[in-house]
Motif scaffolding. Structure first.
Motif, PDB file in Angstrom:
ATOM      1  N   LYS A   1       0.847  -1.191   0.000  1.00  0.00           N
ATOM      2  CA  LYS A   1       0.000   0.000   0.000  1.00  0.00           C
ATOM      3  C   LYS A   1       0.886   1.247   0.000  1.00  0.00           C
ATOM      4  CE  LYS A   1      -3.418   2.486   2.702  1.00  0.00           C
ATOM      5  NZ  LYS A   1      -3.998   2.642   4.019  1.00  0.00           N
ATOM      6  N   GLU A   2       0.681   2.124  -0.992  1.00  0.00           N
ATOM      7  CA  GLU A   2       1.478   3.339  -1.088  1.00  0.00           C
ATOM      8  C   GLU A   2       1.046   4.323   0.002  1.00  0.00           C
ATOM      9  OE1 GLU A   2       1.522   6.849  -4.205  1.00  0.00           O
ATOM     10  OE2 GLU A   2       2.519   5.079  -5.042  1.00  0.00           O
ATOM     11  N   ILE A   3       2.018   4.799   0.802  1.00  0.00           N
ATOM     12  CA  ILE A   3       1.705   5.730   1.887  1.00  0.00           C
ATOM     13  C   ILE A   3       2.310   7.108   1.646  1.00  0.00           C
ATOM     14  CG2 ILE A   3       1.382   3.955   3.650  1.00  0.00           C
ATOM     15  CD1 ILE A   3       4.265   4.554   4.601  1.00  0.00           C
ATOM     16  N   TYR A   4       3.171   7.246   0.630  1.00  0.00           N
ATOM     17  CA  TYR A   4       3.825   8.525   0.380  1.00  0.00           C
ATOM     18  C   TYR A   4       4.243   8.610  -1.074  1.00  0.00           C
ATOM     19  CZ  TYR A   4       7.222  12.319   0.837  1.00  0.00           C
ATOM     20  OH  TYR A   4       7.908  13.489   0.700  1.00  0.00           O
TER      21      TYR A   4
ATOM     22  N   ARG B   1      15.770  15.949   1.349  1.00  0.00           N
ATOM     23  CA  ARG B   1      15.141  15.415   2.555  1.00  0.00           C
ATOM     24  C   ARG B   1      13.650  15.251   2.292  1.00  0.00           C
ATOM     25  NH1 ARG B   1      15.301  17.274   8.767  1.00  0.00           N
ATOM     26  NH2 ARG B   1      13.299  16.403   9.317  1.00  0.00           N
ATOM     27  N   PHE B   2      13.139  14.073   2.613  1.00  0.00           N
ATOM     28  CA  PHE B   2      11.718  13.781   2.482  1.00  0.00           C
ATOM     29  C   PHE B   2      11.216  13.286   3.833  1.00  0.00           C
ATOM     30  CE2 PHE B   2      13.530  13.248  -1.716  1.00  0.00           C
ATOM     31  CZ  PHE B   2      12.620  13.916  -2.530  1.00  0.00           C
ATOM     32  N   ASP B   3      10.227  13.955   4.399  1.00  0.00           N
ATOM     33  CA  ASP B   3       9.638  13.553   5.673  1.00  0.00           C
ATOM     34  C   ASP B   3       8.425  12.675   5.392  1.00  0.00           C
ATOM     35  OD1 ASP B   3      11.474  15.017   7.198  1.00  0.00           O
ATOM     36  OD2 ASP B   3      10.287  16.841   6.986  1.00  0.00           O
ATOM     37  N   ILE B   4       8.530  11.403   5.738  1.00  0.00           N
ATOM     38  CA  ILE B   4       7.477  10.426   5.467  1.00  0.00           C
ATOM     39  C   ILE B   4       6.761  10.107   6.768  1.00  0.00           C
ATOM     40  CG2 ILE B   4       6.975   8.123   4.595  1.00  0.00           C
ATOM     41  CD1 ILE B   4       9.634   8.339   3.004  1.00  0.00           C
ATOM     42  N   LEU B   5       5.471  10.399   6.823  1.00  0.00           N
ATOM     43  CA  LEU B   5       4.668  10.066   7.991  1.00  0.00           C
ATOM     44  C   LEU B   5       4.116   8.653   7.803  1.00  0.00           C
ATOM     45  CD1 LEU B   5       2.756  13.436   8.394  1.00  0.00           C
ATOM     46  CD2 LEU B   5       4.802  12.672   9.593  1.00  0.00           C
ATOM     47  N   VAL B   6       4.509   7.751   8.676  1.00  0.00           N
ATOM     48  CA  VAL B   6       4.095   6.351   8.566  1.00  0.00           C
ATOM     49  C   VAL B   6       2.876   6.127   9.462  1.00  0.00           C
ATOM     50  CG1 VAL B   6       4.817   3.960   8.870  1.00  0.00           C
ATOM     51  CG2 VAL B   6       6.464   5.661   8.092  1.00  0.00           C
ATOM     52  N   PRO B   7       1.746   5.717   8.887  1.00  0.00           N
ATOM     53  CA  PRO B   7       0.543   5.516   9.698  1.00  0.00           C
ATOM     54  C   PRO B   7       0.682   4.312  10.633  1.00  0.00           C
ATOM     55  CG  PRO B   7       0.157   4.789   7.450  1.00  0.00           C
ATOM     56  CD  PRO B   7       1.519   5.427   7.481  1.00  0.00           C
ATOM     57  N   VAL B   8       0.015   4.414  11.784  1.00  0.00           N
ATOM     58  CA  VAL B   8       0.003   3.318  12.755  1.00  0.00           C
ATOM     59  C   VAL B   8      -1.318   2.573  12.594  1.00  0.00           C
ATOM     60  CG1 VAL B   8       0.060   2.724  15.199  1.00  0.00           C
ATOM     61  CG2 VAL B   8       1.432   4.630  14.356  1.00  0.00           C
ATOM     62  N   PRO B   9      -1.275   1.281  12.267  1.00  0.00           N
ATOM     63  CA  PRO B   9      -2.515   0.514  12.120  1.00  0.00           C
ATOM     64  C   PRO B   9      -3.292   0.444  13.433  1.00  0.00           C
ATOM     65  CG  PRO B   9      -0.645  -0.685  11.207  1.00  0.00           C
ATOM     66  CD  PRO B   9      -0.099   0.491  11.944  1.00  0.00           C
TER      67      PRO B   9
ATOM     68  N   TRP C   1      16.949   7.223 -15.612  1.00  0.00           N
ATOM     69  CA  TRP C   1      18.407   7.342 -15.537  1.00  0.00           C
ATOM     70  C   TRP C   1      18.965   6.534 -14.374  1.00  0.00           C
ATOM     71  CZ3 TRP C   1      21.708  11.399 -12.944  1.00  0.00           C
ATOM     72  CH2 TRP C   1      23.007  11.384 -13.455  1.00  0.00           C
ATOM     73  N   ARG C   2      18.361   6.650 -13.192  1.00  0.00           N
ATOM     74  CA  ARG C   2      18.791   5.897 -12.016  1.00  0.00           C
ATOM     75  C   ARG C   2      17.564   5.459 -11.238  1.00  0.00           C
ATOM     76  NH1 ARG C   2      23.257   6.249 -13.970  1.00  0.00           N
ATOM     77  NH2 ARG C   2      25.151   7.075 -13.055  1.00  0.00           N
ATOM     78  N   GLU C   3      17.697   4.314 -10.541  1.00  0.00           N
ATOM     79  CA  GLU C   3      16.620   3.811  -9.698  1.00  0.00           C
ATOM     80  C   GLU C   3      17.241   3.218  -8.435  1.00  0.00           C
ATOM     81  OE1 GLU C   3      12.612   1.081 -10.034  1.00  0.00           O
ATOM     82  OE2 GLU C   3      14.144   0.884 -11.569  1.00  0.00           O
ATOM     83  N   PHE C   4      16.620   3.484  -7.289  1.00  0.00           N
ATOM     84  CA  PHE C   4      17.136   3.029  -6.008  1.00  0.00           C
ATOM     85  C   PHE C   4      15.967   2.526  -5.176  1.00  0.00           C
ATOM     86  CE2 PHE C   4      17.954   4.001  -1.516  1.00  0.00           C
ATOM     87  CZ  PHE C   4      19.136   3.305  -1.319  1.00  0.00           C
ATOM     88  N   LYS C   5      16.101   1.335  -4.598  1.00  0.00           N
ATOM     89  CA  LYS C   5      15.076   0.766  -3.729  1.00  0.00           C
ATOM     90  C   LYS C   5      15.726   0.289  -2.444  1.00  0.00           C
ATOM     91  CE  LYS C   5      12.042  -0.802  -7.386  1.00  0.00           C
ATOM     92  NZ  LYS C   5      11.330  -1.909  -7.987  1.00  0.00           N
ATOM     93  N   LYS C   6      15.017   0.500  -1.315  1.00  0.00           N
ATOM     94  CA  LYS C   6      15.553   0.073  -0.029  1.00  0.00           C
ATOM     95  C   LYS C   6      14.424  -0.194   0.937  1.00  0.00           C
ATOM     96  CE  LYS C   6      18.839   1.377   3.520  1.00  0.00           C
ATOM     97  NZ  LYS C   6      19.861   2.299   3.943  1.00  0.00           N
ATOM     98  N   LYS C   7      14.590  -1.236   1.763  1.00  0.00           N
ATOM     99  CA  LYS C   7      13.671  -1.530   2.871  1.00  0.00           C
ATOM    100  C   LYS C   7      14.164  -0.759   4.076  1.00  0.00           C
ATOM    101  CE  LYS C   7      12.167  -6.129   1.526  1.00  0.00           C
ATOM    102  NZ  LYS C   7      10.895  -5.705   1.021  1.00  0.00           N
ATOM    103  N   VAL C   8      13.249  -0.032   4.738  1.00  0.00           N
ATOM    104  CA  VAL C   8      13.602   0.766   5.901  1.00  0.00           C
ATOM    105  C   VAL C   8      12.821   0.243   7.091  1.00  0.00           C
ATOM    106  CG1 VAL C   8      13.587   3.076   6.911  1.00  0.00           C
ATOM    107  CG2 VAL C   8      14.027   2.790   4.472  1.00  0.00           C
ATOM    108  N   LEU C   9      13.526  -0.070   8.179  1.00  0.00           N
ATOM    109  CA  LEU C   9      12.894  -0.559   9.398  1.00  0.00           C
ATOM    110  C   LEU C   9      12.699   0.620  10.337  1.00  0.00           C
ATOM    111  CD1 LEU C   9      14.971  -3.808   9.887  1.00  0.00           C
ATOM    112  CD2 LEU C   9      12.686  -3.590   8.953  1.00  0.00           C
ATOM    113  N   ILE C  10      11.479   0.751  10.861  1.00  0.00           N
ATOM    114  CA  ILE C  10      11.117   1.863  11.748  1.00  0.00           C
ATOM    115  C   ILE C  10      10.608   1.267  13.055  1.00  0.00           C
ATOM    116  CG2 ILE C  10       9.611   3.847  12.051  1.00  0.00           C
ATOM    117  CD1 ILE C  10       9.467   3.977   8.996  1.00  0.00           C
ATOM    118  N   GLY C  11      11.003   1.844  14.163  1.00  0.00           N
ATOM    119  CA  GLY C  11      10.525   1.381  15.460  1.00  0.00           C
ATOM    120  C   GLY C  11      11.556   1.653  16.531  1.00  0.00           C
ATOM    121  N   GLU C  12      11.239   1.217  17.724  1.00  0.00           N
ATOM    122  CA  GLU C  12      12.101   1.468  18.864  1.00  0.00           C
ATOM    123  C   GLU C  12      13.466   0.815  18.721  1.00  0.00           C
ATOM    124  OE1 GLU C  12      11.138   0.525  23.017  1.00  0.00           O
ATOM    125  OE2 GLU C  12       9.543   1.980  22.733  1.00  0.00           O
ATOM    126  N   GLY C  13      13.520  -0.363  18.159  1.00  0.00           N
ATOM    127  CA  GLY C  13      14.783  -1.079  18.041  1.00  0.00           C
ATOM    128  C   GLY C  13      15.635  -0.619  16.884  1.00  0.00           C
TER     129      GLY C  13
END
Length: 109
Positions: A9-12, A56-64, A96-108
């Motif tokens: 699901k696209e969030i940003y 810089r991009f500020d991404i607000l991640v929704p909390v289910p 021209w260029r493409e970049f993909k990355k998994k980002v882990l968010i949370g306390e840890g």
């Protein structure tokens, strides 16, 4: 630039245009060609040659519902840099260029 949940699901979404000449009639994403079209404020927003540019991009991640805000979450970030020779994807645009990355968010993280 897009960010999606691990379920897909696209969030940003945000796009940015780098243009070395004023926009056509001072508005939008099309590049003005002649002096009669270059009526916008002249500002060089082009990418500099052989220099790194940081954005810089500020991404607000929704909390289910029912989940703690501190719970670990994973989002997929995808960045694409397109070359638009005539200011639009309808005419000779190429990726021209493409970049993909998994980002882990949370306390840890």
């Amino acid at each position: 630039m897009t960010a999606s949940t691990k379920e897909g699901k696209e969030i940003y979404f945000q796009s940015k245009i780098y243009m070395p000449v004023p926009q056509k009639m001072g508005r939008g994403g099309k590049m003005g060609r002649g002096p009669y079209e270059k009526s916008g404020i002249i500002e060089d927003t082009g990418l500099p040659v052989n220099r790194m540019v940081q954005e810089r991009f500020d991404i607000l991640v929704p909390v289910p519902d029912g989940e703690s805000a501190e719970a670990d979450r994973e989002i997929d970030v995808a960045v694409k840099l397109w070359y638009l020779p005539y200011g639009t994807r309808n005419s000779d645009a190429f990726l021209w260029r493409e970049f993909k990355k998994k980002v882990l968010i949370g306390e840890g993280h």
